[in-house]
Scaffold this motif. Structure first.
Motif, PDB file in Angstrom:
ATOM      1  N   ASP A   1       9.769  16.626   7.146  1.00 44.84           N
ATOM      2  CA  ASP A   1      10.153  17.021   8.231  1.00 44.84           C
ATOM      3  C   ASP A   1      11.407  15.473   8.676  1.00 44.84           C
ATOM      4  OD1 ASP A   1       8.940  18.870   9.275  1.00 44.84           O
ATOM      5  OD2 ASP A   1       7.553  17.846   9.386  1.00 44.84           O
ATOM      6  N   ASP A   2      11.172  14.705   8.190  1.00 46.74           N
ATOM      7  CA  ASP A   2      12.433  13.509   8.019  1.00 46.74           C
ATOM      8  C   ASP A   2      13.282  13.719   7.399  1.00 46.74           C
ATOM      9  OD1 ASP A   2       9.925  12.048   9.195  1.00 46.74           O
ATOM     10  OD2 ASP A   2       9.427  11.301   7.439  1.00 46.74           O
ATOM     11  N   GLN A   3      13.185  14.879   5.929  1.00 43.68           N
ATOM     12  CA  GLN A   3      14.789  14.689   5.519  1.00 43.68           C
ATOM     13  C   GLN A   3      15.341  15.839   6.496  1.00 43.68           C
ATOM     14  OE1 GLN A   3      12.388  16.300   1.730  1.00 43.68           O
ATOM     15  NE2 GLN A   3      14.105  15.498   0.620  1.00 43.68           N
ATOM     16  N   VAL A   4      15.099  16.756   6.794  1.00 42.74           N
ATOM     17  CA  VAL A   4      15.495  17.500   7.703  1.00 42.74           C
ATOM     18  C   VAL A   4      16.240  16.771   9.594  1.00 42.74           C
ATOM     19  CG1 VAL A   4      15.164  19.967   9.607  1.00 42.74           C
ATOM     20  CG2 VAL A   4      13.985  19.760   7.078  1.00 42.74           C
TER      21      VAL A   4
ATOM     22  N   GLY B   1      11.520  23.462  -5.993  1.00 46.10           N
ATOM     23  CA  GLY B   1      10.729  23.573  -5.281  1.00 46.10           C
ATOM     24  C   GLY B   1      11.875  22.054  -4.548  1.00 46.10           C
ATOM     25  N   GLY B   2      11.478  22.339  -2.964  1.00 46.27           N
ATOM     26  CA  GLY B   2      12.691  21.634  -2.357  1.00 46.27           C
ATOM     27  C   GLY B   2      12.909  22.155  -0.258  1.00 46.27           C
ATOM     28  N   THR B   3      13.905  21.802   0.062  1.00 49.95           N
ATOM     29  CA  THR B   3      13.757  22.105   1.714  1.00 49.95           C
ATOM     30  C   THR B   3      15.028  22.806   1.621  1.00 49.95           C
ATOM     31  OG1 THR B   3      11.872  20.771   2.871  1.00 49.95           O
ATOM     32  CG2 THR B   3      14.286  21.397   4.625  1.00 49.95           C
ATOM     33  N   VAL B   4      15.105  23.944   2.702  1.00 44.65           N
ATOM     34  CA  VAL B   4      16.372  24.594   2.429  1.00 44.65           C
ATOM     35  C   VAL B   4      16.877  24.308   4.634  1.00 44.65           C
ATOM     36  CG1 VAL B   4      18.349  26.404   2.929  1.00 44.65           C
ATOM     37  CG2 VAL B   4      16.578  25.622   0.978  1.00 44.65           C
ATOM     38  N   VAL B   5      17.960  23.518   5.058  1.00 51.14           N
ATOM     39  CA  VAL B   5      18.656  23.336   5.940  1.00 51.14           C
ATOM     40  C   VAL B   5      19.627  24.383   6.002  1.00 51.14           C
ATOM     41  CG1 VAL B   5      18.928  22.723   8.200  1.00 51.14           C
ATOM     42  CG2 VAL B   5      17.173  21.605   6.846  1.00 51.14           C
ATOM     43  N   GLU B   6      19.912  25.178   7.164  1.00 47.67           N
ATOM     44  CA  GLU B   6      21.458  25.986   7.708  1.00 47.67           C
ATOM     45  C   GLU B   6      21.460  25.795   9.068  1.00 47.67           C
ATOM     46  OE1 GLU B   6      22.374  31.187   8.461  1.00 47.67           O
ATOM     47  OE2 GLU B   6      20.342  30.124   7.198  1.00 47.67           O
ATOM     48  N   LEU B   7      23.164  25.666   8.906  1.00 50.77           N
ATOM     49  CA  LEU B   7      23.442  24.620  10.649  1.00 50.77           C
ATOM     50  C   LEU B   7      24.512  25.772  10.649  1.00 50.77           C
ATOM     51  CD1 LEU B   7      22.840  21.499   9.580  1.00 50.77           C
ATOM     52  CD2 LEU B   7      21.658  21.994  10.918  1.00 50.77           C
TER      53      LEU B   7
ATOM     54  N   ASN C   1      27.100  20.308  19.872  1.00 53.74           N
ATOM     55  CA  ASN C   1      26.655  21.602  19.771  1.00 53.74           C
ATOM     56  C   ASN C   1      25.983  22.636  18.647  1.00 53.74           C
ATOM     57  OD1 ASN C   1      27.044  21.563  22.145  1.00 53.74           O
ATOM     58  ND2 ASN C   1      29.318  21.547  22.233  1.00 53.74           N
ATOM     59  N   VAL C   2      26.018  20.991  17.912  1.00 54.46           N
ATOM     60  CA  VAL C   2      25.626  22.365  15.809  1.00 54.46           C
ATOM     61  C   VAL C   2      23.817  23.122  15.919  1.00 54.46           C
ATOM     62  CG1 VAL C   2      24.606  19.925  15.635  1.00 54.46           C
ATOM     63  CG2 VAL C   2      25.222  21.690  13.804  1.00 54.46           C
ATOM     64  N   ILE C   3      24.175  24.124  15.906  1.00 58.05           N
ATOM     65  CA  ILE C   3      22.717  25.134  15.887  1.00 58.05           C
ATOM     66  C   ILE C   3      22.028  25.211  14.725  1.00 58.05           C
ATOM     67  CG2 ILE C   3      21.800  27.386  16.801  1.00 58.05           C
ATOM     68  CD1 ILE C   3      24.133  27.627  18.397  1.00 58.05           C
ATOM     69  N   GLN C   4      20.927  24.733  14.800  1.00 56.67           N
ATOM     70  CA  GLN C   4      20.045  24.643  13.504  1.00 56.67           C
ATOM     71  C   GLN C   4      20.098  26.515  13.181  1.00 56.67           C
ATOM     72  OE1 GLN C   4      16.679  21.574  13.705  1.00 56.67           O
ATOM     73  NE2 GLN C   4      15.255  23.437  12.371  1.00 56.67           N
ATOM     74  N   LYS C   5      19.719  26.833  12.649  1.00 54.24           N
ATOM     75  CA  LYS C   5      19.960  28.255  12.197  1.00 54.24           C
ATOM     76  C   LYS C   5      18.301  28.267  11.637  1.00 54.24           C
ATOM     77  CE  LYS C   5      22.667  30.935  11.721  1.00 54.24           C
ATOM     78  NZ  LYS C   5      23.749  31.976  11.480  1.00 54.24           N
ATOM     79  N   ARG C   6      17.862  27.711  10.517  1.00 58.40           N
ATOM     80  CA  ARG C   6      16.576  27.917  10.385  1.00 58.40           C
ATOM     81  C   ARG C   6      16.582  26.964   9.108  1.00 58.40           C
ATOM     82  NH1 ARG C   6      17.269  30.487   4.547  1.00 58.40           N
ATOM     83  NH2 ARG C   6      19.475  30.509   3.762  1.00 58.40           N
ATOM     84  N   VAL C   7      14.942  26.769   8.562  1.00 55.04           N
ATOM     85  CA  VAL C   7      14.308  25.430   8.165  1.00 55.04           C
ATOM     86  C   VAL C   7      13.632  26.160   7.165  1.00 55.04           C
ATOM     87  CG1 VAL C   7      12.997  23.470   7.809  1.00 55.04           C
ATOM     88  CG2 VAL C   7      15.059  23.133   9.818  1.00 55.04           C
TER      89      VAL C   7
END
Length: 315
Positions: free
Chosen positions: A101-104, A48-54, A117-123
């Motif tokens: 949300d705090d981790q993201v 389990g965990g969170t995935v952030v794509e930038l 200008n970084v783009i958050q593509k998905r979480v």
């Protein structure tokens, strides 16, 4: 040279089978021991965990980005490229005292310090319960695959050959898992897919050898079981070498250039190809010999026709 070649010039592959089988048993025992004491380094797919794509404007140095992830909320994050050097994937483990949300937010704050200008593509968030279900279902998938293969080879081959092939498959799975456990490589869903692919690859190689063994038992009137097995392995070796070599070319390319997302898959295949080729000769075939396989076991069962023993009524 005469010790290496026997029975009409075939290569004596089984010459050192006893010693190599001992090595196999040590590898299996060591793998099981590592799985018990070290366990498996489960990936976020299972824990389990969170995935952030930038997506950044310019290529990003991964080591520099990791160094700047100093916030407690981002502790333990796994940072890797995703497709290109401008795309970054951050994997965050579950922490009971922190919200996802705090981790993201901590990751986004660090990313904006590098590129505004970084783009958050998905979480994406995978809960611990989902990860636990995935690990249970993954283990069940491997077990069901082995049982189905046992049923299949039991119908296709004599039981001694069937038991040898299943033992070889179990050997491949255990040793491959043991390598991941010893090296503490991350085990995610792509690795599980690679493990199931290894099972299919190894089974295909074993069945090719066993088909030739069955044919040669019926063709070769002279020679021991060892001679028949050595002849069969020699006859199929060119096919094994070509298949292994061409497969390795693709797998090594995936391993080196395929990117981090399929790196685990390529690693599992790379290990499994060597282990599977080895087990087809020195686990499956040698075990069948030790179980007493011989020409009589390959002969078709004769079925008496009804009335064949009755005297002819023709005058």
């Amino acid at each position: 040279m005469l010790q290496i070649l026997n029975f009409k010039g075939t290569v004596n592959f089984l010459r050192h089978a006893v010693a190599i089988s001992f090595v196999s048993m040590v590898l299996v025992a060591g793998s099981l021991g590592s799985l018990v004491f070290n366990g498996i380094n489960w990936g976020l797919d299972f824990t389990g965990g969170t995935v952030v794509e930038l997506e950044f404007t310019d290529p990003v140095d991964l080591n520099g980005f990791r160094t700047k992830l100093t916030a407690p909320a981002a502790e333990g994050a796994v940072v890797q490229n995703f497709g290109s050097s401008r795309d970054i994937l951050v994997r965050l483990p579950v922490k009971a005292e922190l919200k996802s949300d705090d981790q993201v937010e901590a990751v986004i704050k660090t990313a904006k310090a590098i590129d505004s200008n970084v783009i958050q593509k998905r979480v994406e968030f995978v809960g611990p319960q989902v990860g636990k279900e995935l690990s249970e279902q993954g283990g069940l998938a491997v077990l069901v695959a082995l049982i189905c293969i046992l049923i299949y080879v039991s119908f296709r081959f004599e039981w001694r050959l069937a038991l040898g092939s299943v033992a070889a498959l179990a050997h491949d799975v255990i040793v491959t898992l043991g390598i991941f456990s010893v090296l503490q490589l991350e085990f995610d869903l792509t690795v599980l897919a690679g493990l199931l692919t290894v099972v299919g690859y190894s089974l295909n190689d074993t069945i090719v050898v066993f088909d030739r063994i069955r044919e040669n038992f019926l063709k070769m009137r002279k020679g021991s079981s060892e001679d028949v097995v050595n002849t069969s392995i020699t006859q199929t070796m060119s096919r094994t070498v070509i298949t292994t070599a061409t497969t390795l070319v693709v797998v090594i390319a995936l391993f080196l250039k395929g990117g981090s997302m399929i790196h685990g898959f390529a690693t599992a295949l790379l290990m499994g190809i060597f282990v599977g080729t080895f087990s087809s000769i020195y686990v499956a075939s040698f075990l069948a010999i030790k179980l007493g396989i011989n020409r009589e076991h390959m002969l078709p069962v004769e079925i008496e026709k009804e009335g064949a023993d009755q005297p002819s009524m023709t005058p």
